[in-house]
Design a protein around this motif. Structure first.
Motif, PDB file in Angstrom:
ATOM      1  N   MET B  17       0.834  -1.206   0.000  1.00  0.00           N
ATOM      2  CA  MET B  17       0.000   0.000   0.000  1.00  0.00           C
ATOM      3  C   MET B  17       0.868   1.255   0.000  1.00  0.00           C
ATOM      4  N   HIS B  20       2.051   1.815  -3.539  1.00  0.00           N
ATOM      5  CA  HIS B  20       1.017   2.354  -4.424  1.00  0.00           C
ATOM      6  C   HIS B  20       0.652   3.792  -4.070  1.00  0.00           C
ATOM      7  N   ARG B  21       0.783   4.140  -2.784  1.00  0.00           N
ATOM      8  CA  ARG B  21       0.525   5.514  -2.377  1.00  0.00           C
ATOM      9  C   ARG B  21       1.578   6.447  -2.975  1.00  0.00           C
ATOM     10  N   GLU B  22       2.842   6.014  -2.862  1.00  0.00           N
ATOM     11  CA  GLU B  22       3.929   6.828  -3.423  1.00  0.00           C
ATOM     12  C   GLU B  22       3.773   6.948  -4.938  1.00  0.00           C
ATOM     13  N   HIS B  24       1.091   6.848  -6.637  1.00  0.00           N
ATOM     14  CA  HIS B  24       0.010   7.773  -7.005  1.00  0.00           C
ATOM     15  C   HIS B  24       0.522   9.216  -7.044  1.00  0.00           C
ATOM     16  N   GLY B  25       1.383   9.570  -6.066  1.00  0.00           N
ATOM     17  CA  GLY B  25       1.944  10.920  -6.063  1.00  0.00           C
ATOM     18  C   GLY B  25       2.727  11.216  -7.327  1.00  0.00           C
ATOM     19  N   VAL B  26       3.516  10.219  -7.764  1.00  0.00           N
ATOM     20  CA  VAL B  26       4.315  10.392  -8.982  1.00  0.00           C
ATOM     21  C   VAL B  26       3.404  10.565 -10.197  1.00  0.00           C
ATOM     22  N   LEU B  44       7.009   4.990 -11.018  1.00  0.00           N
ATOM     23  CA  LEU B  44       7.702   4.388  -9.887  1.00  0.00           C
ATOM     24  C   LEU B  44       7.673   2.877 -10.078  1.00  0.00           C
ATOM     25  N   ALA B  72      10.011   1.939  -0.654  1.00  0.00           N
ATOM     26  CA  ALA B  72       9.842   2.837  -1.791  1.00  0.00           C
ATOM     27  C   ALA B  72      10.517   2.248  -3.026  1.00  0.00           C
ATOM     28  N   GLY B  73       9.938   2.473  -4.166  1.00  0.00           N
ATOM     29  CA  GLY B  73      10.524   1.970  -5.393  1.00  0.00           C
ATOM     30  C   GLY B  73      11.522   2.961  -5.948  1.00  0.00           C
TER      31      GLY B  73
END
Lengths: 145, 130
Positions: B17, B20-22, B24-26, B44, B72-73
């Motif tokens: 999660m 996927h949150r990070e 979404h920001g990208v 990402l 984080a990716g």
């Protein structure tokens, strides 16, 4: 980078598109304005858009490494289109020059409409991305219920 | 096993999660820059730690990092050969919105699984009447 950062990024896009729509509206409204405070016909305005790093308060929260690489967007400046005014022969017009030509703004109504539609679509896309961030955040709040 | 496996899977899903949150920001950044001159869209990708011993191999860009890996990716500029407009902008708005939606579905799926794992735990910890 939390959801609020993503929302901030989307909001910057929405604000930029709104500015573009405002400027296009101004150009359309003044498509036949022959008098301005600066003198001469109205000059078409153009929006210069540039990507922008997020505010330090947001980007500094998470040491994710790429928070500074993710870009929002902002209006760098609003510039005047320097192309020549459109000349029309109308000797009866009060703003006609000695040869009977009236200088009309360098506004192309069709171009402005296309600009406005493009900005409007981009605005809708931004709303969609913002809505997704909200629904994801709400989904996270639903865990454990 | 037993309890620890519930915690383990919740932990893994939490990392999914976060990813996927990070992401979404990208992707939101790409949507915001849909007509910024010269802007190249980013994406990402999960970190590939296939070489490290004891780690799960990620053989597909959509695979998620296993336990103990960085959550984080890594950022990549997606599809540099993709179509570009005259001002050098390479954002394809339809594709970005499709990614945003797909990403949200994956996030929700992980969220749903976490909810069910926790419900299982609550059931086990309670008197069995749910």
């Amino acid at each position: 980078m939390d959801f609020f950062t993503a929302m901030e990024v989307s909001a910057s896009g929405l604000a930029t598109q709104r500015t573009r729509i405002n400027v296009a509206s101004s150009n359309l409204a003044n498509a036949s304005t022959t008098r301005t405070p600066e003198g001469g016909p109205y000059k078409r305005k153009d929006v210069v858009v540039q990507s922008a790093t997020l505010g330090a308060n947001l980007a500094g929260q998470q040491a994710g490494g790429f928070s500074d690489a993710v870009r929002g967007v902002q209006v760098a400046s609003i510039v005047e289109d320097t192309t020549a005014p459109r000349l029309e022969h109308d000797p009866g017009h009060p703003d006609a020059d000695a040869r009977g030509y009236v200088a009309y703004p360098n506004v192309n109504v069709v171009e402005e409409m296309v600009d406005m539609i493009t900005a409007s679509r981009a605005y809708e896309a931004g709303i969609s991305a913002l809505g997704t961030a909200v629904s994801m955040a709400e989904r996270a709040l639903g865990i454990g219920r | 096993m037993g309890m620890s496996s519930i915690y383990l899977s919740v932990d893994r899903l939490e990392r999914a999660m976060t990813f996927h949150r990070e992401r979404h920001g990208v992707l939101a950044g790409n949507v915001a820059n849909v007509d910024t001159p010269g802007y190249k869209p980013m994406d990402l990708a999960p970190v590939d730690e296939a070489d490290a011993p004891g780690h799960l191999a990620t053989t597909d860009p959509r695979h998620l990092p296993g336990p103990g890996e960085t959550e984080a990716g890594h950022l990549s500029f997606s599809d540099p050969s993709g179509s570009q407009s005259a001002d050098g902008n390479a954002v394809n708005i339809e594709r970005e919105l499709a990614k945003v939606d797909a990403n949200r579905v994956r996030y929700s799926a992980s969220g749903e699984l976490v909810t069910r794992r926790l419900a299982l735990l609550r059931y086990a910890a309670g008197d069995g009447t749910h």
